[in-house]
Design a protein around this motif. Structure first.
Motif, PDB file in Angstrom:
ATOM      1  N   MET A   1       0.536  14.821  -6.402  1.00 60.30           N
ATOM      2  CA  MET A   1      -0.120  14.509  -5.149  1.00 60.30           C
ATOM      3  C   MET A   1      -1.375  15.370  -5.051  1.00 60.30           C
ATOM      4  O   MET A   1      -1.339  16.564  -5.311  1.00 60.30           O
ATOM      5  N   LYS A   2      -2.458  14.776  -4.641  1.00 60.07           N
ATOM      6  CA  LYS A   2      -3.724  15.481  -4.465  1.00 60.07           C
ATOM      7  C   LYS A   2      -3.665  16.323  -3.197  1.00 60.07           C
ATOM      8  O   LYS A   2      -2.923  16.019  -2.249  1.00 60.07           O
ATOM      9  N   ALA A   3      -4.438  17.386  -3.171  1.00 59.54           N
ATOM     10  CA  ALA A   3      -4.438  18.320  -2.046  1.00 59.54           C
ATOM     11  C   ALA A   3      -4.802  17.629  -0.733  1.00 59.54           C
ATOM     12  O   ALA A   3      -4.197  17.906   0.307  1.00 59.54           O
ATOM     13  N   LYS A   4      -5.780  16.744  -0.766  1.00 64.07           N
ATOM     14  CA  LYS A   4      -6.193  16.067   0.468  1.00 64.07           C
ATOM     15  C   LYS A   4      -5.065  15.211   1.033  1.00 64.07           C
ATOM     16  O   LYS A   4      -4.844  15.172   2.249  1.00 64.07           O
ATOM     17  N   GLN A   5      -4.351  14.528   0.155  1.00 62.68           N
ATOM     18  CA  GLN A   5      -3.220  13.707   0.608  1.00 62.68           C
ATOM     19  C   GLN A   5      -2.116  14.598   1.170  1.00 62.68           C
ATOM     20  O   GLN A   5      -1.517  14.301   2.202  1.00 62.68           O
ATOM     21  N   PHE A   6      -1.845  15.722   0.501  1.00 65.79           N
ATOM     22  CA  PHE A   6      -0.859  16.687   0.970  1.00 65.79           C
ATOM     23  C   PHE A   6      -1.250  17.179   2.363  1.00 65.79           C
ATOM     24  O   PHE A   6      -0.432  17.224   3.279  1.00 65.79           O
ATOM     25  N   ASP A   7      -2.518  17.579   2.519  1.00 68.30           N
ATOM     26  CA  ASP A   7      -3.001  18.074   3.807  1.00 68.30           C
ATOM     27  C   ASP A   7      -2.866  17.028   4.907  1.00 68.30           C
ATOM     28  O   ASP A   7      -2.464  17.346   6.028  1.00 68.30           O
ATOM     29  N   ARG A   8      -3.199  15.770   4.592  1.00 71.46           N
ATOM     30  CA  ARG A   8      -3.082  14.702   5.592  1.00 71.46           C
ATOM     31  C   ARG A   8      -1.632  14.537   6.047  1.00 71.46           C
ATOM     32  O   ARG A   8      -1.348  14.429   7.237  1.00 71.46           O
ATOM     33  N   LYS A   9      -0.706  14.531   5.069  1.00 72.52           N
ATOM     34  CA  LYS A   9       0.713  14.393   5.421  1.00 72.52           C
ATOM     35  C   LYS A   9       1.174  15.578   6.273  1.00 72.52           C
ATOM     36  O   LYS A   9       1.865  15.414   7.279  1.00 72.52           O
ATOM     37  N   PHE A  10       0.801  16.775   5.850  1.00 73.11           N
ATOM     38  CA  PHE A  10       1.193  17.978   6.583  1.00 73.11           C
ATOM     39  C   PHE A  10       0.637  17.945   7.999  1.00 73.11           C
ATOM     40  O   PHE A  10       1.346  18.197   8.974  1.00 73.11           O
ATOM     41  N   ASP A  11      -0.657  17.640   8.123  1.00 69.29           N
ATOM     42  CA  ASP A  11      -1.296  17.592   9.442  1.00 69.29           C
ATOM     43  C   ASP A  11      -0.695  16.512  10.331  1.00 69.29           C
ATOM     44  O   ASP A  11      -0.694  16.651  11.560  1.00 69.29           O
ATOM     45  N   ALA A  12      -0.159  15.458   9.725  1.00 68.29           N
ATOM     46  CA  ALA A  12       0.470  14.375  10.491  1.00 68.29           C
ATOM     47  C   ALA A  12       1.904  14.724  10.875  1.00 68.29           C
ATOM     48  O   ALA A  12       2.581  13.948  11.544  1.00 68.29           O
ATOM     49  N   GLY A  13       2.370  15.885  10.439  1.00 67.48           N
ATOM     50  CA  GLY A  13       3.722  16.306  10.785  1.00 67.48           C
ATOM     51  C   GLY A  13       4.795  15.755   9.869  1.00 67.48           C
ATOM     52  O   GLY A  13       5.981  15.859  10.167  1.00 67.48           O
ATOM     53  N   GLU A  14       4.380  15.172   8.751  1.00 70.57           N
ATOM     54  CA  GLU A  14       5.354  14.638   7.800  1.00 70.57           C
ATOM     55  C   GLU A  14       5.988  15.781   7.002  1.00 70.57           C
ATOM     56  O   GLU A  14       5.390  16.835   6.817  1.00 70.57           O
ATOM     57  N   ASP A  15       7.192  15.555   6.530  1.00 69.43           N
ATOM     58  CA  ASP A  15       7.898  16.533   5.704  1.00 69.43           C
ATOM     59  C   ASP A  15       7.294  16.531   4.306  1.00 69.43           C
ATOM     60  O   ASP A  15       7.362  15.545   3.590  1.00 69.43           O
ATOM     61  N   VAL A  16       6.698  17.650   3.922  1.00 68.76           N
ATOM     62  CA  VAL A  16       6.080  17.778   2.603  1.00 68.76           C
ATOM     63  C   VAL A  16       6.878  18.717   1.701  1.00 68.76           C
ATOM     64  O   VAL A  16       6.444  19.040   0.601  1.00 68.76           O
ATOM     65  N   SER A  17       8.047  19.128   2.136  1.00 73.15           N
ATOM     66  CA  SER A  17       8.825  20.110   1.385  1.00 73.15           C
ATOM     67  C   SER A  17       9.223  19.594   0.000  1.00 73.15           C
ATOM     68  O   SER A  17       9.356  20.390  -0.937  1.00 73.15           O
ATOM     69  N   ASN A  18       9.402  18.286  -0.160  1.00 74.35           N
ATOM     70  CA  ASN A  18       9.759  17.744  -1.471  1.00 74.35           C
ATOM     71  C   ASN A  18       8.616  17.855  -2.474  1.00 74.35           C
ATOM     72  O   ASN A  18       8.821  17.736  -3.673  1.00 74.35           O
TER      73      ASN A  18
END
Length: 83
Positions: A1-18
């Motif tokens: 996963m690219k950093a920008k996609q990770f950041d978008r998911k994180f900022d949206a409150g999605e679980d990124v722990s996986n």
């Protein structure tokens, strides 16, 4: 996963722990080192009394208080007193 996609998911409150490899995670400046300190009996009694009141161990109360004092000293040293 690219950093920008990770950041978008994180900022949206999605679980990124996986997406994280926590097996290699480290806490900076948190390495433990054992030291021996001698305290007079009266001080140990007071430490134990306060630790019981707060529901923590003697070691925890010592760490908490030392940390608080060191943070206070650091903040006091940031701006030297004017004369």
């Amino acid at each position: 996963m690219k950093a920008k996609q990770f950041d978008r998911k994180f900022d949206a409150g999605e679980d990124v722990s996986n997406e994280l490899d926590l097996s290699r995670a480290r806490r900076p400046r948190q390495a433990q080192k054992r030291v021996n300190v001698d305290f007079p009996d009266w001080m140990l009694e007071q430490l134990d009394k306060e630790a019981r009141r707060l529901g923590v161990t003697r070691q925890s109360i010592i760490k908490i208080w030392l940390s608080e004092r060191l943070e206070q000293a650091a903040s006091n040293n940031r701006f030297p007193p004017t004369r």
